[in-house]
Design a protein around this motif. Structure first.
Motif: not given
Ligand code: MN3
Length: 240
Positions: A187-197, A228-234
Motif C-alpha cells: 500500500s502507498p500507506l507504507m511509503e507515507g502516502r495516502t491512496p485515494i483511488l 465523487e467518492a475519490v474526491g471525498k478521499n482527496y
C-alpha cells in the motif's frame, strides 16, 4: 426409571449443554481479546452484479467473498500473534509497517495490505458514478492536465505493473496528487502516502471475464469509477 429421576437427568443434560455453550462463548471472546477477529470483512456497498457488464458478478463475488475474506482471516491470525498491534487501525499499522514484529511482518504486509486495499477499492466503484468536481477537479487539472490524461497515466501504471499489484492515485506528504503502482498487496500507506483511488490489477480482478486482456479490463473499469467518492478521499487526505 421414576418420573423424578428422568426429569432430573433431562435437567442435568440441559445444564451441561448450557455450560458447554457458555464455555464456548468464553473461549471465543478470549480469542477475540487476544487479537483474533479484530478485523472484519466489510460488506460490499452494492450487489455483486451492480457493476455489470464492466465487472461481472462472479468476479465480484469471488473477489470480495473469497479473496478479501481470506486477507481478513489471515490478517487476524497474524495480529493475534502480535499483542502490540491490538486496537490499532489497519491504516496505522501499515503506515508503521517496519514497527510490526518481524515474525509477522510479511503476513501483515500482505494480508493487512490486502484488507486495506480492497476496503478502499469497493468504495470507489459505482455504476454511473459522478465525474470529479470542485477543488479535486482543479488538482487533477494541475497535476495531469485533466481527467483523460489522469486515466491514461493510471492505465499505463497498471499495464506496466509486472505480475500482481495495483495502480494508485495518491496524495503525497506535500498534499500533491501523484500516480504510482505497487507490487503484490503493498500500500502507498507504507511509503507515507495516502491512496485515494486504487485499481486492482491482480488477475483475480479480471481473469474470468477478460482473461489475459488486462488492457480491456483497465478500459472498462473507468466506466465504474466513482469520482465523487475519490474526491471525498482527496479532501480528507489534504485536510479540507
Ligand atoms: Mn484483489
Amino acid at each position: 426409571m421414576s418420573e423424578m429421576t428422568r426429569r432430573q437427568l433431562v435437567g442435568r443434560a440441559a445444564a451441561t449443554a448450557m455450560g458447554a455453550a457458555a464455555g464456548w462463548t468464553r473461549a471465543s471472546s478470549a480469542r477475540a481479546e487476544a487479537g483474533g477477529g479484530a478485523f472484519t470483512l466489510p460488506a460490499l456497498p452494492y450487489a455483486e452484479d451492480a457493476l455489470e457488464p464492466s465487472i461481472d458478478a462472479m468476479t465480484m463475488g469471488i473477489h470480495h467473498g473469497k479473496h478479501h475474506a481470506a486477507y481478513v482471516s489471515k490478517l487476524n491470525d497474524a495480529v493475534a500473534q502480535a499483542p502490540g498491534l491490538k486496537g490499532k487501525s489497519i491504516e496505522e499499522i501499515l503506515r508503521n509497517i517496519n514497527d510490526v514484529p518481524e515474525a509477522v511482518r510479511t503476513a501483515v504486509r500482505n494480508n493487512g495490505g490486502g484488507h486495506a486495499n480492497h476496503s478502499l477499492f469497493w468504495t470507489i466503484l459505482k455504476k454511473g458514478g459522478a465525474q470529479p468536481g470542485g477543488g479535486f477537479s482543479k488538482a487533477i487539472e494541475g497535476a495531469f492536465g485533466g481527467i483523460d490524461a489522469l486515466k491514461k497515466v493510471l492505465t499505463d501504471a497498471g499495464m506496466a505493473r509486472f505480475g500482481s499489484g495495483w495502480s494508485w492515485l495518491v496524495v503525497g506528504a506535500d498534499k500533491k496528487l501523484a500516480v504510482e503502482s505497487s507490487a503484490n498487496q503493498d500500500s502507498p500507506l507504507m511509503e507515507g502516502r495516502t491512496p485515494i483511488l486504487g485499481i486492482d490489477v491482480w488477475e483475480h480482478a479480471y481473469y474470468l471475464k477478460y482473461q489475459n486482456r488486462r488492457n480491456e479490463y483497465l478500459a472498462a473499469i473507468f466506466n465504474v469509477i466513482d469520482w465523487e467518492a475519490v474526491g471525498k478521499n482527496y479532501e480528507k487526505a489534504v485536510g479540507y
